[in-house]
Design an enzyme around this catalytic site. Structure first.
Site, mmCIF file in Angstrom:
data_model
loop_
_atom_site.group_PDB
_atom_site.id
_atom_site.type_symbol
_atom_site.label_atom_id
_atom_site.label_comp_id
_atom_site.label_asym_id
_atom_site.label_seq_id
_atom_site.Cartn_x
_atom_site.Cartn_y
_atom_site.Cartn_z
ATOM 1 N N PRO A 222 0.707 -1.343 0.170
ATOM 2 C CA PRO A 222 0.096 -0.041 -0.094
ATOM 3 C C PRO A 222 0.771 1.318 0.036
ATOM 4 O O PRO A 222 1.943 1.222 0.354
ATOM 5 C CB PRO A 222 -0.676 0.049 1.304
ATOM 6 N N HIS B 211 -25.840 10.997 19.433
ATOM 7 C CA HIS B 211 -25.622 10.108 18.296
ATOM 8 C C HIS B 211 -24.085 9.308 18.681
ATOM 9 O O HIS B 211 -24.306 8.278 18.515
ATOM 10 C CB HIS B 211 -25.121 11.123 17.009
ATOM 11 N N GLU B 212 -23.030 10.136 18.998
ATOM 12 C CA GLU B 212 -21.892 9.356 19.619
ATOM 13 C C GLU B 212 -21.892 8.443 20.728
ATOM 14 O O GLU B 212 -21.304 7.591 20.646
ATOM 15 C CB GLU B 212 -20.900 10.560 19.688
ATOM 16 N N GLY C 215 6.813 2.364 2.798
ATOM 17 C CA GLY C 215 8.223 2.607 2.779
ATOM 18 C C GLY C 215 9.181 1.858 1.561
ATOM 19 O O GLY C 215 10.054 1.644 1.712
ATOM 20 N N LYS C 216 8.351 1.573 0.406
ATOM 21 C CA LYS C 216 9.131 0.909 -0.584
ATOM 22 C C LYS C 216 10.081 1.810 -1.231
ATOM 23 O O LYS C 216 11.203 1.415 -1.478
ATOM 24 C CB LYS C 216 7.937 0.789 -1.909
ATOM 25 N N GLY D 119 2.682 4.566 0.990
ATOM 26 C CA GLY D 119 3.340 4.835 2.431
ATOM 27 C C GLY D 119 3.967 3.873 3.329
ATOM 28 O O GLY D 119 4.376 4.206 4.447
#
Length: 618
Positions: A204, A425-426, A208-209, A206
């Site tokens: 994916p 709601h939360e 670190g490739k 980010g």
């Protein structure tokens, strides 16, 4: 036209200064004399007021008895004696008058004859110089148009090693063999082993490739050429292939070395799927890469490392043995790796003694190494903004929420009724998630607006998970609908605040039915899929693979899952109404509830049981 450079401006200023100096040198020095007409000057000569006359070409300068000077201009080509004759000056006056005829100075003569021509030559030379310079710049660009723009990082410049890259131990182990190949190729050649020509880094964004590719070059202490796949393709035919040839020519001269191609899917997509056919410029570039990697001339000591987050779209010829022999997958870091990554990015940042990076790692499940670097940077910015000398735990936790949800919207003021709706709601999300055994732990509940959300509930798993069970998904559906049900139960009405929850819940329910085979009614199979058409990078077509009758059954099963989740959430909210009111009261007062305060208000969570194998039937 390009603006003038500093050297050109300085050159023009020198010319102007020299011209002014030369012009001043050619003008006779002006004294405090009286300018008169030639007739007035002749009258003064007849009245014996003038004792000496100096004639320089057309200028007549006369000096009087009391040392007063007069200057007059005569007609060109007319001598001073002719003037005396025409004015009938008597011989007596002429005998008492001293007349001196002077020739112009050599400087004046030179300036008069040479300066106009020299000025024209200088101006034309400057104009010609600028034109030639622009033509040379255009020619040089045309000649270098087919050259690659690969940047070279030498072994003594910005050198990275595996110690600078945390996490991904399997990837490091796999790539350490590449380092040995580059350092001691004879050791492998003696055994008949061939150096791998290509390594494909998959993972994916980010993860670190690029970083780990530079670490390989740093460990091997060899030159490192890096270029993006999009830099090969231009609007002109053949430029991409020419740049590939130039890149590998440079690499051969610097061998042993590493060539890193980032985002190789820009040129490495499957051939024949585009609209340009076999003559598509991107395909010609890909063909040249294939030839350079495995052509008639082997590239000894040149290892190509490529990175992509879309390995599924790459051409099969790139992935066969002899091209990219090795494929290394870089996953998102787990808890231990996240803590190690945070420690690396904390170097050079003064952390407070109470700052706990492990707690930060626990709250950042699923984030990549780039996200963790951003979190540490945002924490430093928070500390500087608050005029602190060290980075405190509060700064670290605030930076997590900013990266995940966006900055606080302090100017977004809710009305009292909206704050009450948001609080219920939360709290509905939090209570349902807390009471269900397979939901993640609730770490924070807030009604502070961040990003597009009026409030948020932060749930974090106890440990990193690679697989998820059906029970977890069912409980997660109920938690997603907890806010929706809370609004309906408390206020008897619904708002648009639950729109995102409904979208996520519907998508998850569809995946349960169509992708994961977790529906008893439809059985263990998948429904539908994506048939990708390579056109502008978009997915244009979808393969259904099932009838309209099955589509109706899929919709019915999705509704069954969502309705069951809604009823589960409704039962919990009705049972825990008193605890919900207490949480809402706390939220309206302080706007935020941390995990410890939340547990104190509602009690400990119910732990989920461990999955065990079922007994053998019959």
């Amino acid at each position: 036209m390009k603006p003038l450079s500093k050297n050109a401006i300085a050159f023009l200023l020198v010319l102007v200064v020299l011209g002014v100096i030369f012009a001043n040198a050619t003008i006779p020095s002006q004294t405090k004399t009286e300018s008169v007409s030639i007739s007035t000057l002749m009258d003064k000569i007849e009245s014996k007021e003038v004792t000496k006359v100096t004639v320089v070409e057309d200028t007549v300068t006369a000096v009087g008895a009391n040392n007063v000077s007069f200057v007059a201009r005569k007609e060109p080509g007319q001598s001073f004696n002719d003037l005396l004759d025409s004015d009938n000056v008597s011989p007596d006056i002429r005998s008492g008058l001293t007349v001196q005829i002077d020739e112009p100075s050599a400087a004046i003569t030179f300036a008069r004859n040479v300066l106009p021509t020299a000025a024209i030559v200088i101006v034309l030379s400057v104009v010609l110089w600028f034109l030639l310079r622009q033509m040379q710049g255009a020619n040089s660009k045309a000649m270098t148009f087919g050259q690659s723009g690969a940047r070279e990082v030498t072994k003594g410049k910005n050198r990275l090693t595996f110690a600078d890259v945390a996490g991904n131990p399997e990837a490091k182990e796999e790539l350490s063999e590449i380092v040995e190949f580059l350092k001691t190729p004879k050791k492998f050649a003696d055994l008949g082993a061939k150096i791998p020509k290509g390594v494909l880094l998959m993972g994916p964004p980010g993860t670190g490739k690029t970083l780990i590719a530079r670490a390989v070059a740093g460990e091997a202490e060899v030159p490192f050429f890096h270029i993006s796949g999009s830099e090969f393709v231009e609007m002109f035919v053949g430029v991409g292939a020419s740049r590939v040839r130039d890149l590998f020519a440079k690499a051969k001269k610097a061998a042993p070395c590493i060539v890193f191609i980032d985002e190789i899917d820009a040129v490495g997509r499957q051939r024949g799927a585009g609209l340009g056919g076999g003559h598509d410029e991107r395909e010609q570039t890909l063909n040249q890469i294939l030839v350079e990697m495995d052509g008639f001339e082997p590239n000894l000591g040149v290892i190509v490392i490529a990175a992509t987050n879309r390995p599924d779209v790459l051409d099969s010829a790139l992935l066969r043995p002899g091209r990219f022999d090795r494929r290394v997958t870089l996953d998102r870091p787990d808890l231990k790796d996240r803590e190690a990554i945070l420690k690396i990015h904390a170097e050079g940042k003064p952390l407070d003694a109470n700052a706990d990076l492990k707690r930060v790692a626990e709250r950042t499940t699923g984030l990549s190494g780039a996200d963790l670097m951003n979190i540490m940077n945002e924490a430093a910015i928070f500390a500087a903004r608050r005029n602190r000398k060290t980075i405190m735990q509060e700064d670290l936790l605030d930076s997590i929420e900013k990266v995940l949800l966006g900055p606080e919207r302090k100017s977004h003021m809710l009305s009292p009724i909206e704050r009450s709706i948001t609080a219920y709601h939360e709290s509905g999300h939090a209570i349902v998630g807390h009471m269900l055994p397979h939901c993640d732990d609730v770490h924070k509940v807030s009604i502070i607006s961040r990003g597009r959300a009026a409030g948020y509930t932060m749930s974090i798993p106890d440990e990193d998970k690679k697989m998820h069970s059906r029970r977890e998904f069912i409980d997660e559906l109920a938690m997603m609908l907890g806010g929706y049900v809370a609004e309906q139960e408390i206020f008897g009405d619904l708002t648009t605040g639950a729109s995102n929850d409904l979208q996520r819940a519907t998508q998850l329910a569809r995946e349960l039915v169509t992708q994961y085979g977790m529906s008893d009614a439809l059985g263990p199979r998948t429904y539908g899929g994506q048939d990708e058409m390579v056109f502008l990078g978009k997915q244009m077509n979808e393969q259904r693979g099932y009838s309209e009758k099955v589509a109706e059954r899929i919709d019915d099963e999705i509704n069954v899952l969502l309705n069951a989740a809604k009823e589960t959430a409704r039962g919990i909210i009705r049972k825990q109404r008193a605890q919900m009111d207490a949480i809402v009261k706390h939220l309206l007062e302080k706007e935020t509830i941390e995990k410890e305060e939340f547990i104190a208000l509602i009690g400990p969570a119910v732990k989920s049981e461990t999955l065990v194998p079922l007994p053998v039937q019959g």
